[in-house]
Design a protein around this motif. Structure first.
Motif, mmCIF file in Angstrom:
data_model
loop_
_atom_site.group_PDB
_atom_site.id
_atom_site.type_symbol
_atom_site.label_atom_id
_atom_site.label_comp_id
_atom_site.label_asym_id
_atom_site.label_seq_id
_atom_site.Cartn_x
_atom_site.Cartn_y
_atom_site.Cartn_z
ATOM 1 N N THR A 132 -47.019 -87.796 63.005
ATOM 2 C CA THR A 132 -46.073 -87.247 62.026
ATOM 3 C C THR A 132 -46.094 -85.726 62.048
ATOM 4 O OG1 THR A 132 -46.350 -89.172 60.581
ATOM 5 C CG2 THR A 132 -45.447 -87.180 59.583
ATOM 6 N N ILE A 133 -47.287 -85.161 62.109
ATOM 7 C CA ILE A 133 -47.411 -83.702 62.174
ATOM 8 C C ILE A 133 -46.737 -83.166 63.429
ATOM 9 C CG2 ILE A 133 -49.030 -81.777 62.394
ATOM 10 C CD1 ILE A 133 -51.002 -83.385 60.713
ATOM 11 N N GLN A 134 -46.965 -83.862 64.552
ATOM 12 C CA GLN A 134 -46.336 -83.446 65.810
ATOM 13 C C GLN A 134 -44.811 -83.466 65.696
ATOM 14 O OE1 GLN A 134 -47.656 -82.594 69.060
ATOM 15 N NE2 GLN A 134 -49.432 -82.158 67.799
ATOM 16 N N SER A 135 -44.291 -84.525 65.119
ATOM 17 C CA SER A 135 -42.847 -84.661 64.970
ATOM 18 C C SER A 135 -42.274 -83.581 64.061
ATOM 19 C CB SER A 135 -42.512 -86.046 64.408
ATOM 20 O OG SER A 135 -41.127 -86.181 64.189
ATOM 21 N N ARG A 145 -31.239 -75.823 57.410
ATOM 22 C CA ARG A 145 -31.947 -76.847 58.180
ATOM 23 C C ARG A 145 -33.398 -76.445 58.421
ATOM 24 N NH1 ARG A 145 -27.111 -77.972 62.616
ATOM 25 N NH2 ARG A 145 -25.821 -79.294 61.264
ATOM 26 N N TYR A 146 -33.608 -75.181 58.703
ATOM 27 C CA TYR A 146 -34.972 -74.702 58.908
ATOM 28 C C TYR A 146 -35.786 -74.834 57.624
ATOM 29 C CZ TYR A 146 -38.899 -71.534 59.528
ATOM 30 O OH TYR A 146 -40.167 -71.008 59.565
ATOM 31 N N ILE A 147 -35.197 -74.435 56.509
ATOM 32 C CA ILE A 147 -35.884 -74.500 55.217
ATOM 33 C C ILE A 147 -36.341 -75.929 54.927
ATOM 34 C CG2 ILE A 147 -35.507 -74.353 52.712
ATOM 35 C CD1 ILE A 147 -33.736 -71.882 53.330
ATOM 36 N N LYS A 148 -35.453 -76.887 55.148
ATOM 37 C CA LYS A 148 -35.785 -78.296 54.887
ATOM 38 C C LYS A 148 -36.866 -78.791 55.843
ATOM 39 C CE LYS A 148 -31.208 -79.356 53.032
ATOM 40 N NZ LYS A 148 -29.918 -80.070 53.260
ATOM 41 N N ALA A 149 -36.784 -78.389 57.112
ATOM 42 C CA ALA A 149 -37.784 -78.814 58.099
ATOM 43 C C ALA A 149 -39.159 -78.261 57.753
ATOM 44 C CB ALA A 149 -37.369 -78.371 59.502
ATOM 45 N N GLN A 152 -42.349 -80.144 65.756
ATOM 46 C CA GLN A 152 -41.288 -80.006 66.745
ATOM 47 C C GLN A 152 -39.942 -79.764 66.075
ATOM 48 O OE1 GLN A 152 -41.775 -79.764 70.022
ATOM 49 N NE2 GLN A 152 -39.601 -79.249 70.148
ATOM 50 N N GLU A 153 -39.716 -80.411 64.927
ATOM 51 C CA GLU A 153 -38.463 -80.213 64.194
ATOM 52 C C GLU A 153 -38.368 -78.787 63.667
ATOM 53 O OE1 GLU A 153 -34.757 -81.120 62.477
ATOM 54 O OE2 GLU A 153 -35.962 -82.055 64.053
ATOM 55 N N VAL A 154 -39.478 -78.241 63.198
ATOM 56 C CA VAL A 154 -39.493 -76.856 62.726
ATOM 57 C C VAL A 154 -39.136 -75.907 63.871
ATOM 58 C CG1 VAL A 154 -40.961 -74.984 61.887
ATOM 59 C CG2 VAL A 154 -41.102 -77.233 60.828
ATOM 60 N N LYS A 155 -39.746 -76.121 65.023
ATOM 61 C CA LYS A 155 -39.473 -75.257 66.175
ATOM 62 C C LYS A 155 -38.018 -75.360 66.612
ATOM 63 C CE LYS A 155 -44.186 -75.352 68.011
ATOM 64 N NZ LYS A 155 -45.079 -75.827 69.109
ATOM 65 N N SER A 156 -37.481 -76.581 66.580
ATOM 66 C CA SER A 156 -36.096 -76.792 66.987
ATOM 67 C C SER A 156 -35.127 -76.090 66.039
ATOM 68 C CB SER A 156 -35.794 -78.292 67.031
ATOM 69 O OG SER A 156 -34.431 -78.523 67.318
#
Length: 210
Positions: free
Chosen positions: A23-26, A146-150, A29-33
């Motif tokens: 979950t942390i990995q996922s 989107r970044y804020i939510k991620a 990755q979403e934050v970076k994206s």
């Protein structure tokens, strides 16, 4: 032996899944994206600045201070390497945010002075650049949201039990997020009012001395 290693690998995978590692990995990755998209849209805006400045300069060369302010703010933005590593350094993230805010302010001042130049506002190139800038500001707003939510989802994960122990074990820390004085700024792209303010009432004529 091979069977034993396969079983150990399966148990290790199951253990990592239960402790929230995947979950942390996922989330990471979403934050970076989403961060990459934020940077992409800010870069799109920065790329518009030289043409916008030149367009205004052609009609308003006397606005040297405003034009210089935009150019300097754009240079400061360009000097910051907004790589994903910035997300692990709150001070660097704050520097990035401050530079983008400075460019936003400089652009607002530039657009305000164009009210004094009707020929500039009717110029086809300037109108096209303004349309591109407005569209880019909207994209920036969407990307920031989107970044804020991620980041919120990621930070909750690394703070929650039991995934917080996994985060500490593998060195995952909370990531910085955008902060604004008025949260409406997050969901509303900045707008510039081109309507001239009402002219002040003329001062009364002095009464002649008797």
């Amino acid at each position: 032996m091979r069977r034993l290693l396969t079983m150990l690998a399966a148990l290790a995978t199951l253990s990592l899944t239960n402790c929230g590692y995947n979950t942390i990995q996922s989330n990471d990755q979403e934050v970076k994206s989403t961060w990459s998209e934020v940077v992409n849209q800010y870069q799109r805006r920065a790329d518009l600045v030289p043409n916008l400045v030149n367009s205004v300069k052609g009609f308003a060369q006397q606005e040297k201070d405003v034009l210089l302010g935009v150019t300097n703010a754009r240079a400061k933005v360009g000097s910051i390497q907004a790589t994903p590593e910035v997300l692990n350094d709150p001070a660097a993230f704050q520097k990035f945010q401050a530079a983008q805010g400075e460019l936003s302010g400089a652009l607002s001042r530039l657009l305000v002075v164009t009210e004094n130049y009707p020929q500039l506002k009717s110029d086809a190139l300037f109108r096209d650049l303004m349309a591109q800038l407005e569209g880019t500001e909207n994209r920036i707003t969407v990307a920031r949201n989107r970044y804020i939510k991620a980041v919120q989802e990621y930070n909750v994960t690394v703070r929650s039990v039991p995934t917080n122990f996994t985060a500490m074990l593998f060195g995952y820390k909370e990531k910085p997020n955008f902060t604004v004085a008025n949260e409406n700024e997050i969901s509303t792209a900045p707008k510039v009012d081109f309507n001239p303010p009402p002219a002040p009432a003329p001062a009364p004529a002095p009464v002649p001395a008797k």
